[in-house]
Enzyme design. Structure first.
Site, short mmCIF file in Angstrom:
data_model
loop_
_atom_site.label_atom_id
_atom_site.label_comp_id
_atom_site.label_asym_id
_atom_site.label_seq_id
_atom_site.Cartn_x
_atom_site.Cartn_y
_atom_site.Cartn_z
N HIS A 196 10.22 4.71 0.60
CA HIS A 196 9.14 4.46 1.57
C HIS A 196 8.43 6.12 1.82
O HIS A 196 7.25 6.15 2.10
CB HIS A 196 9.50 4.18 2.80
CG HIS A 196 8.69 3.58 3.90
ND1 HIS A 196 7.82 2.73 3.68
CD2 HIS A 196 8.30 4.18 5.18
CE1 HIS A 196 6.99 2.67 4.69
NE2 HIS A 196 7.14 3.44 5.50
N ASP A 223 10.52 0.95 -2.46
CA ASP A 223 10.50 1.11 -1.01
C ASP A 223 10.94 -0.08 -0.27
O ASP A 223 10.81 -1.46 -0.77
CB ASP A 223 8.94 1.01 -0.59
CG ASP A 223 8.75 1.25 1.00
OD1 ASP A 223 9.49 1.11 1.71
OD2 ASP A 223 7.44 1.63 1.13
N SER A 260 1.74 3.38 5.97
CA SER A 260 2.66 2.33 6.21
C SER A 260 1.90 1.43 7.30
O SER A 260 1.16 0.81 6.76
CB SER A 260 3.90 3.14 6.93
OG SER A 260 4.93 2.29 7.05
#
Length: 716
Positions: A687, A652, A566
């Site tokens: 995610h 995501d 991320s």
């Protein structure tokens, strides 16, 4: 190395030049067309990349299988959590061998137990019948037939009769909320689609408060739902139009107040309502002021209702960067008296209030800590910090939902210490061990070591590094090393145990964490000095940590892997441009590698709320130029890069799959050398990646096999 000898042609994404013009600068983006996931050509390209990745790594399948088997063999698959008392029941979760998801259960308390015995959790065994056990929710049943499953809300009414829960079946973090009558096991007809994950009950159990998100996936509205009515009759009780603010709803432990919280990255505001008046009007606790953050918890001090308020406002003419703790009358929260003053070396993080004591959470010396503060008839007793006798550790308050209880649930772990669950008794100071995470196969913590080292950044700042390895590794010679980093949002990478990580350590790999600026390990300024126009400190700190590990002989550039996900994917992507010569490989999970394109587009999910973190490049030319100067995608050059494995998810909503897809396409077209470049897209995940513990173990095994291969340990 495995994978290097496979001759398969890499996919080549077509180029469709798209101009992006801001502040007089024109950037030609040749791969922006990959953003349209409804385009069959985009899906075909992602599937071609997946096929290429599998072909290049296929010979690692035996190693993947072995690592998966190791994780499985070390894990007690059929297990129970430590029961938590709430009302007349003990609540706990179960896991079962062969099942992907957990099962939530409860059993009645012993009606004859008194005193501390009534708060001593029963010793439940996996292979014995538990008297009076009731299965509240079996996620395996809910997940049947679904490619993806995530449980959102799991919220009990105060009388224990109703359960509100929600499910995400695609990975896009939009949940369907349902209510189950635990007395009959029947689902009520109530159903709310498109909710955010949480749910909060009114005191009398007649209403549920929940949130919905806007088109940018920002929770912006709180709704009130009356049990037994259709969702189209739900009432909006709060709406926040400012796109910088994220809205949440909850309740105080005392159950006296319902609380709505809204926060940007730098500003907070709370709203309060008596929970026995669910149809009343919420009122503001302290009006928002730009740059002031606060949280509040209800407590009863000396017989009077008070709010305990953590804030970073100015105190005695000085900005309380690391926060102070104050108290104020419940009917006048602005009339604050400071209880714990500001310290440059201590970052206050949370305050929990119980009927007879308070729990203060904070960090000092880059470690999270806990202190317990008894409440007396006159006010406050003596603050006591809990000591666990470990050099590196994480200590946190566990699940202690009751307002009046004689014990405090505490969790303690380290990089080499499996999670330990204690009940702390404030009146005696006893720490009662309730459970230690089982690790099968004869795991011995003494076989491993953890310690703290320090790198020095270019500006002289000392950067902490946590280093974990087997104790019996030969002392001479550099070792293969995985260096992990994150460095954003004031998130701290604290010591925690990992069963899967043992598969790396036992093969002779060193695991290290670079606690770079942008995180919160060393206090609020540690975060401030790694965001907006100081963001590059995050990347250069990581490079300094890598160089320190090489210079000190821990590792060498040909056996060092950078790892981040991320915003940590942004970190390792930027580092790949800055210092590719220091790394043999880069593992980037759902990487935020095209940040400028995303932050320039307010229509994308969660963009506007991010401006406080990165700056607003739409309005500020300096921010635009600064972000462009470090964006991994826009700074790809014709030079040799380390091997790169990028992993993403099609659904995501936080970091869109298009970012790593564009990054890999541009790298493949631009970079020199023959280092491996792989993209793996989960086609039905969000995610957090795939769902289900076995699927997650397979994903970890895939990543670890690639890492071990890059550093020459595939056959170790």
């Amino acid at each position: 190395m495995a994978g290097e000898n496979v001759t398969v042609s890499a996919p080549s994404a077509k180029k469709v030049p798209t101009e992006r013009v801001h502040h007089g600068d024109t950037f030609v983006d040749e791969y922006e067309w990959l953003r349209d996931k409804e385009n069959p050509e985009v899906i075909a390209y992602l599937e071609a990349e997946n096929a290429y990745t599998e072909a290049r790594t296929g010979q690692l399948q035996p190693l993947r299988d072995k690592i998966f088997d190791e994780i499985k063999a070390r894990t007690q698959e059929t297990d129970l959590s430590v029961p938590t008392r709430l009302g007349e029941y003990w609540y706990y979760s179960r896991s079962f061998e062969g099942k992907q998801y957990g099962v939530h259960c409860r059993c009645p308390i012993d009606a004859n137990a008194e005193g501390i015995d009534a708060w001593t959790p029963p010793q439940l065994e996996v292979d014995t019948v538990i008297e009076g056990e009731q299965v509240l929710l079996d996620s395996n049943v809910l997940a049947e037939g679904l490619d993806f499953f995530a449980l959102g809300a799991f919220s009990l009414s105060h009388d224990g009769n109703l359960l509100a829960y929600s499910v995400d079946s695609t990975g896009d973090e939009r949940y369907t909320l349902r209510i189950k009558d635990l007395r009959t096991g029947e689902l009520l007809p109530d159903e709310v689609a498109g909710a955010a994950p949480g749910a909060t009950w009114s005191l009398d159990g007649t209403h549920i408060f929940y949130q919905t998100v806007d088109e940018s996936w920002r929770p912006d509205t709180v709704w009130r739902h009356r049990v037994g009515t259709a969702s189209d009759a739900d009432v909006t009780v709060f709406h926040e139009p400012d796109e910088r603010y994220w809205v949440s709803v909850g309740a105080t432990r005392s159950e006296k107040y319902l609380m709505i919280w809204l926060g940007s990255k730098i500003t907070t505001e709370g709203w309060v309502l008596e929970s026995d008046n669910p149809e009343g009007e919420f009122r503001v606790l302290l009006p928002r002021r730009e740059g002031v953050e606060y949280s509040a918890e209800h407590a009863v001090i000396g017989g009077a209702d008070r709010f305990l308020i953590l804030h970073n406002d100015v105190v005695d003419g000085v900005k309380a960067e690391n926060f102070v703790l104050a108290e104020a009358p419940a009917d006048d929260p602005s009339d604050m008296t400071v209880l714990v003053g500001h310290r440059e070396d201590v970052r206050l993080e949370d305050i929990d209030a119980f009927a007879n004591h308070l729990v203060l959470s904070y960090r000092r010396d880059a470690l999270p800590r806990l202190s317990v503060w008894p409440l007396t008839a006159d006010g406050y007793g003596e603050l006591t910090e809990l000591d666990f006798g470990l050099e590196l550790f994480s200590a946190g308050a566990g699940s202690s939902p009751e307002w009046e209880q004689p014990t405090l649930r505490v969790g303690v772990t380290s990089f080499i210490t499996p999670m330990q669950v204690f009940d702390y008794v404030p009146t005696t100071g006893e720490l009662l061990l309730r459970k230690e995470q089982p690790v099968l196969g004869g795991y011995e913590p003494k076989d491993y070591e953890q310690h703290r080292d320090w790198a020095v950044a270019a500006d002289g700042t000392r950067i902490p590094i946590s280093i974990i390895k087997r104790r019996d590794l030969p002392a001479d010679g550099p070792k293969p090393t995985l260096l992990y980093g994150y460095g954003s949002y004031e998130a701290s990478i604290d010591p925690s145990f990992s069963v899967s990580r043992l598969s790396l350590l036992d093969r002779g790999m060193v695991f290290a964490v670079a606690h770079v600026r942008g995180g919160g390990e060393m206090g609020r300024l540690w975060y401030e000095h790694g965001k907006t126009l100081s963001k590059k400190n995050t990347f250069t700190d990581f490079v300094s940590c890598a160089q320190h590990l090489i210079d000190s002989g821990v590792t060498a550039a040909d056996r060092l892997i950078a790892d981040g996900g991320s915003a940590g994917g942004l970190l390792v992507g930027a580092v790949a441009n800055l210092a590719p010569e220091l790394f043999a490989g880069v593992l980037a999970n759902v990487p935020f590698v095209d940040p400028l394109t995303s932050i320039l587009d307010p229509s994308l999910p969660l963009t506007v709320i991010e401006w406080d973190e990165w700056g607003n490049p739409l309005a500020d030319k300096d921010v635009y130029e600064y972000m462009k100067s470090y964006s991994p995608y826009e700074n790809v050059e014709a030079k040799d890069y380390p091997a790169i494995l990028a992993i993403t998810s099609l659904n995501d909503t936080r970091v869109l799959y298009v970012e790593p897809a564009k990054w890999v396409a541009k790298l493949r077209d631009t970079k020199t050398g023959d280092s491996e470049l792989l993209l793996k897209t989960e086609m039905s995940a969000g995610h957090g990646g795939v769902s289900g513990r076995y699927e997650k173990w397979k994903e970890v095994a895939f990543e670890y096999a690639w890492v071990l291969d890059k550093v020459g340990l595939a056959d170790a």
